[in-house]
Design a protein around this motif. Structure first.
Motif, PDB file in Angstrom:
ATOM      1  N   UNK A  33       0.839  -1.203   0.000  1.00 40.76           N
ATOM      2  CA  UNK A  33       0.000   0.000   0.000  1.00 40.76           C
ATOM      3  C   UNK A  33       0.872   1.252   0.000  1.00 40.76           C
ATOM      4  N   UNK A  34       1.947   1.232   0.779  1.00 42.14           N
ATOM      5  CA  UNK A  34       2.855   2.387   0.818  1.00 42.14           C
ATOM      6  C   UNK A  34       3.488   2.620  -0.544  1.00 42.14           C
ATOM      7  N   UNK A  35       3.922   1.547  -1.178  1.00 43.39           N
ATOM      8  CA  UNK A  35       4.573   1.667  -2.481  1.00 43.39           C
ATOM      9  C   UNK A  35       3.614   2.223  -3.531  1.00 43.39           C
ATOM     10  N   UNK A  36       2.406   1.684  -3.580  1.00 44.28           N
ATOM     11  CA  UNK A  36       1.412   2.152  -4.548  1.00 44.28           C
ATOM     12  C   UNK A  36       1.024   3.597  -4.254  1.00 44.28           C
ATOM     13  N   UNK A  37       0.909   3.945  -2.975  1.00 43.07           N
ATOM     14  CA  UNK A  37       0.526   5.308  -2.608  1.00 43.07           C
ATOM     15  C   UNK A  37       1.579   6.317  -3.038  1.00 43.07           C
ATOM     16  N   UNK A  38       2.840   5.939  -2.991  1.00 46.66           N
ATOM     17  CA  UNK A  38       3.905   6.842  -3.425  1.00 46.66           C
ATOM     18  C   UNK A  38       3.789   7.168  -4.903  1.00 46.66           C
ATOM     19  N   UNK A  39       3.567   6.147  -5.721  1.00 48.90           N
ATOM     20  CA  UNK A  39       3.384   6.373  -7.159  1.00 48.90           C
ATOM     21  C   UNK A  39       2.141   7.190  -7.451  1.00 48.90           C
ATOM     22  N   UNK A  40       1.079   6.940  -6.698  1.00 42.72           N
ATOM     23  CA  UNK A  40      -0.163   7.684  -6.907  1.00 42.72           C
ATOM     24  C   UNK A  40      -0.025   9.130  -6.440  1.00 42.72           C
ATOM     25  N   UNK A  41       0.757   9.375  -5.387  1.00 43.12           N
ATOM     26  CA  UNK A  41       1.003  10.753  -4.947  1.00 43.12           C
ATOM     27  C   UNK A  41       1.783  11.513  -6.017  1.00 43.12           C
ATOM     28  N   UNK A  42       2.798  10.878  -6.585  1.00 42.17           N
ATOM     29  CA  UNK A  42       3.553  11.495  -7.674  1.00 42.17           C
ATOM     30  C   UNK A  42       2.627  11.834  -8.834  1.00 42.17           C
ATOM     31  N   UNK A  43       1.750  10.920  -9.180  1.00 41.75           N
ATOM     32  CA  UNK A  43       0.819  11.140 -10.282  1.00 41.75           C
ATOM     33  C   UNK A  43      -0.132  12.298  -9.952  1.00 41.75           C
ATOM     34  N   UNK A  44      -0.677  12.323  -8.764  1.00 43.85           N
ATOM     35  CA  UNK A  44      -1.607  13.381  -8.382  1.00 43.85           C
ATOM     36  C   UNK A  44      -0.962  14.756  -8.413  1.00 43.85           C
ATOM     37  N   UNK A  45       0.227  14.880  -7.812  1.00 43.55           N
ATOM     38  CA  UNK A  45       0.895  16.176  -7.797  1.00 43.55           C
ATOM     39  C   UNK A  45       1.380  16.573  -9.192  1.00 43.55           C
ATOM     40  N   UNK A  46       1.834  15.594  -9.975  1.00 44.31           N
ATOM     41  CA  UNK A  46       2.250  15.894 -11.344  1.00 44.31           C
ATOM     42  C   UNK A  46       1.091  16.363 -12.200  1.00 44.31           C
ATOM     43  N   UNK A  47      -0.059  15.720 -12.038  1.00 41.03           N
ATOM     44  CA  UNK A  47      -1.253  16.147 -12.777  1.00 41.03           C
ATOM     45  C   UNK A  47      -1.666  17.544 -12.341  1.00 41.03           C
ATOM     46  N   UNK A  48      -1.580  17.830 -11.044  1.00 37.97           N
ATOM     47  CA  UNK A  48      -1.935  19.164 -10.559  1.00 37.97           C
ATOM     48  C   UNK A  48      -1.016  20.216 -11.168  1.00 37.97           C
ATOM     49  N   UNK A  49       0.270  19.924 -11.212  1.00 37.04           N
ATOM     50  CA  UNK A  49       1.220  20.885 -11.777  1.00 37.04           C
ATOM     51  C   UNK A  49       0.987  21.101 -13.271  1.00 37.04           C
ATOM     52  N   UNK A  50       0.676  20.049 -13.979  1.00 37.34           N
ATOM     53  CA  UNK A  50       0.451  20.177 -15.422  1.00 37.34           C
ATOM     54  C   UNK A  50      -0.884  20.836 -15.739  1.00 37.34           C
ATOM     55  N   UNK A  51      -1.824  20.817 -14.812  1.00 40.89           N
ATOM     56  CA  UNK A  51      -3.161  21.352 -15.074  1.00 40.89           C
ATOM     57  C   UNK A  51      -3.307  22.835 -14.729  1.00 40.89           C
ATOM     58  N   UNK A  52      -2.276  23.445 -14.177  1.00 38.09           N
ATOM     59  CA  UNK A  52      -2.369  24.873 -13.856  1.00 38.09           C
ATOM     60  C   UNK A  52      -2.687  25.632 -15.144  1.00 38.09           C
ATOM     61  N   UNK A  53      -3.732  26.457 -15.126  1.00 34.45           N
ATOM     62  CA  UNK A  53      -4.119  27.185 -16.343  1.00 34.45           C
ATOM     63  C   UNK A  53      -2.983  28.066 -16.864  1.00 34.45           C
ATOM     64  N   UNK A  54      -2.790  28.075 -18.187  1.00 28.88           N
ATOM     65  CA  UNK A  54      -1.699  28.867 -18.759  1.00 28.88           C
ATOM     66  C   UNK A  54      -1.842  30.366 -18.500  1.00 28.88           C
ATOM     67  N   UNK A  55      -3.049  30.840 -18.250  1.00 25.30           N
ATOM     68  CA  UNK A  55      -3.236  32.264 -17.940  1.00 25.30           C
ATOM     69  C   UNK A  55      -2.607  32.615 -16.592  1.00 25.30           C
ATOM     70  N   UNK A  56      -2.527  31.651 -15.683  1.00 23.49           N
ATOM     71  CA  UNK A  56      -1.957  31.890 -14.361  1.00 23.49           C
ATOM     72  C   UNK A  56      -0.444  31.690 -14.365  1.00 23.49           C
ATOM     73  N   UNK A  57       0.012  30.668 -15.072  1.00 21.01           N
ATOM     74  CA  UNK A  57       1.441  30.361 -15.089  1.00 21.01           C
ATOM     75  C   UNK A  57       1.757  29.559 -16.338  1.00 21.01           C
ATOM     76  N   UNK A  58       2.673  30.057 -17.108  1.00 23.03           N
ATOM     77  CA  UNK A  58       3.151  29.318 -18.270  1.00 23.03           C
ATOM     78  C   UNK A  58       4.524  28.770 -17.918  1.00 23.03           C
TER      79      UNK A  58
END
Length: 181
Positions: A33-58
């Motif tokens: 569970x810890x191992x899977x959660x680490x990969x899923x945390x990386x995915x969640x934060x990476x998706x959040x960073x990539x989804x920031x609207x370009x009007x706010x930050x390019x």
């Protein structure tokens, strides 16, 4: 990704909250569970960073290759882990989709990021959309309670239904990101 700012910020919030919960799940007493959660945390934060609207930050031009490298490494790790557990094949597809989206954003001209969309290969985008649509539908069905299912008290980080809801949220987020490419 592309699209209006309000849905973009909602996607950022959803993915960041999912990543934060996955960090809490990393405190579990169950190693897998810890191992899977680490990969899923990386995915969640990476998706959040990539989804920031370009009007706010390019992001600077070097950010997209960095995203591709990080998720490429995550894809290799998921491929290695898939030898013993087929669940990691989903992580492989997710990390591969993130590499694909980062590469599409890196190769798209800067003016297309904020205006038109349409980056990427339509056939691959369509295949990923089909995969994640099926995944979201299956994950949604898995959230339905089993008849007669009671439950013993389980630690917050070990609750399987919340972990499934996080995976469902990330699948929905991936669909949204692919649709706005």
């Amino acid at each position: 990704m592309h699209g209006p700012a309000s849905p973009g910020w909602l996607l950022v919030a959803l993915c960041a909250a999912t990543g934060a919960y996955c960090l809490l799940r990393m405190r579990s007493g169950v190693e897998e569970q810890r191992r899977a959660a680490g990969g899923e945390a990386l995915m969640g934060f990476g998706m959040a960073a990539m989804a920031v609207p370009p009007a706010a930050f390019t992001p600077p031009s070097w950010a997209w290759p960095v995203f591709a490298a990080v998720f490429g490494a995550a894809a290799l790790r998921a491929l290695w882990a898939a030898r013993t557990d087929a669940h990691h094949l989903h992580h492989l597809v997710g990390a591969g989709a993130m590499v694909y989206m980062a590469a599409a954003m890196a190769t798209a001209p800067a003016h297309r990021h904020a205006q038109e969309g349409g980056s990427g290969v339509p056939l691959l985008t369509g295949a990923l959309l089909l995969y994640f649509t099926g995944y979201v539908l299956l994950a949604g069905v898995r959230l339905l309670p089993a008849p007669g299912a009671g439950g013993a008290a389980v630690a917050w980080g070990d609750r399987p239904e919340v972990a499934r809801a996080c995976r469902l949220s990330m699948g929905i987020g991936m669909l949204a990101m692919l649709l706005t490419m």
